[in-house]
Design a protein around this motif. Sequence first.
Motif, PDB file in Angstrom:
ATOM      1  N   ARG A 137       0.099  -1.870  14.008  1.00  0.00           N
ATOM      2  CA  ARG A 137       0.365  -1.178  12.739  1.00  0.00           C
ATOM      3  C   ARG A 137      -0.307   0.182  12.647  1.00  0.00           C
ATOM      4  N   THR A 154       1.902   0.510   7.624  1.00  0.00           N
ATOM      5  CA  THR A 154       1.967  -0.340   6.445  1.00  0.00           C
ATOM      6  C   THR A 154       0.593  -0.434   5.802  1.00  0.00           C
ATOM      7  N   ASP A 156       0.107  -3.397   4.340  1.00  0.00           N
ATOM      8  CA  ASP A 156       0.127  -4.849   4.195  1.00  0.00           C
ATOM      9  C   ASP A 156      -1.118  -5.510   4.779  1.00  0.00           C
ATOM     10  N   ASP A 157      -1.331  -6.736   4.342  1.00  0.00           N
ATOM     11  CA  ASP A 157      -2.374  -7.615   4.869  1.00  0.00           C
ATOM     12  C   ASP A 157      -3.734  -6.913   4.878  1.00  0.00           C
ATOM     13  N   GLY A 187       1.974  -2.047   0.290  1.00  0.00           N
ATOM     14  CA  GLY A 187       1.219  -3.257   0.592  1.00  0.00           C
ATOM     15  C   GLY A 187       0.016  -3.401  -0.314  1.00  0.00           C
ATOM     16  N   SER A 188      -1.120  -3.709   0.288  1.00  0.00           N
ATOM     17  CA  SER A 188      -2.319  -4.086  -0.459  1.00  0.00           C
ATOM     18  C   SER A 188      -3.080  -2.882  -1.000  1.00  0.00           C
TER      19      SER A 188
END
Length: 338
Positions: A137, A154, A156-157, A187-188
Motif C-alpha cells: 500500500r 489507501t 484503510d486499516d 479509510g481510517s
Amino acid sequence: MVNIKTLMIISLAVMLTGCQDMIVNPAASNLNAEDFEATWERVNTVYPYLAYKQIDWDSLYTVYKPRAEGARGDEIYTLLIELLGELKDRHVYVKTDGGEYISTYSPRRWLKDKYAYDPVVVRNYFDKELRITGEGRIEYEIIQGNIGYIHMATFDDDYLLNYFSEALEYVKNTKALILDIRHNNGGSYQNLVAVVSRFITSPLEKPEFYVLGELIPLEPFEPQGDFQYIYPVVVLINGVCYSTGDIFPEVMKQISTVTLVGDTTGGGSSGSTSSAPAEYELPSGKRIFVGTTDWRGYDGLPLEWVGCPPDIRVEQTESDIKAGIDKQLAYSIDLLKQ
C-alpha cells in the motif's frame, strides 16, 4: 438388503425436501415494501446532507413507494439502488445477499480521472525500482535531485499507522517531498493523524466534525514521531481521492510548507463511527450503508460534492497516461527542483 423400490422412495423424499427449501413463500418472504420503508426512514433519520443537497426526500417517498409495493423478488435491489442514488453520495452502498457492495453513485470528477493515473507510468520518472512496504500500500523512493516520493494507496486499516514512519525515515534527508495520494479512496481517520502529525511543529486545529448533526469537540493535531519533516512538500491529488482522501489534503493545505498539485478531489465527506454506524440491516436481512457523519472544510462548509481544490491545477487525461506521461508528477518534480 434395501430394495430398489425403497431407495426410490427415499430419493423422492429427499428431492421433495430439497424442493421445499427452494420454494419461496411470497406472503412470508416478500418484505420489499418493508425494506423500502426502513431504507427511507433510515436516510431521513441519519443522513447529514438532505438539506445541504436540497433533496426533497418526502416527495421521493411518494415516487418510490408504489414501485416498492409492486416489486417482486430481487427487483427491490434495483429500487434501493435508484432510491439511494438520489443522494448522489459514493459512501452510500447496498450489500447483496452474496456479499457484494454496490455503490449507488460515482462523482463526475471520479469518472473524469478514473483512468488519468497509472502507477506503472509513475515508474517512468525513477531510475530504480520503488521500495514497497505496508503490504504493497505504500511505495517510496528518492527521485534525481534529492526529492523524496511516497505514494499512499489507501488510508484503510493500519498501514500508515504501522508503516509510514519507515517510508518517511528513508526520505528524511531529502530537500523536498512528494506525497502522492491520487486514487486514494480513503479509510481510517487514525491513519490521517499518523501522517499529518509528521509535518507539523506545533498544534494544528482540526476541521469541524459532526455525528448525527452534533458537533464533536476534537483535540488539535499534535507533532508526533522521531522527527518532523520541515522541508517543502507537494501533495498530489485527483478526482478519485475520496473520503479521507478529501480530508487529508484539506488538512495538509493548512501547513505552510505544503502545496497541493493536481485536480480537485472527489468530494465525499460523510462517514460513520462505531457509535453511529453506516451499516443498517433491513427487515428482510438485506443491508444498506448510509453515512451518519459530516466532515467540514476549514471554511466551515461540507467537503461533500465540493472536494478539496489544488493550489496549482494540473489537469491530466487518459491520453496522457496512454502516452506514458504523468503531467502532474512531472510538474511537481520541476516545482520542487527550483
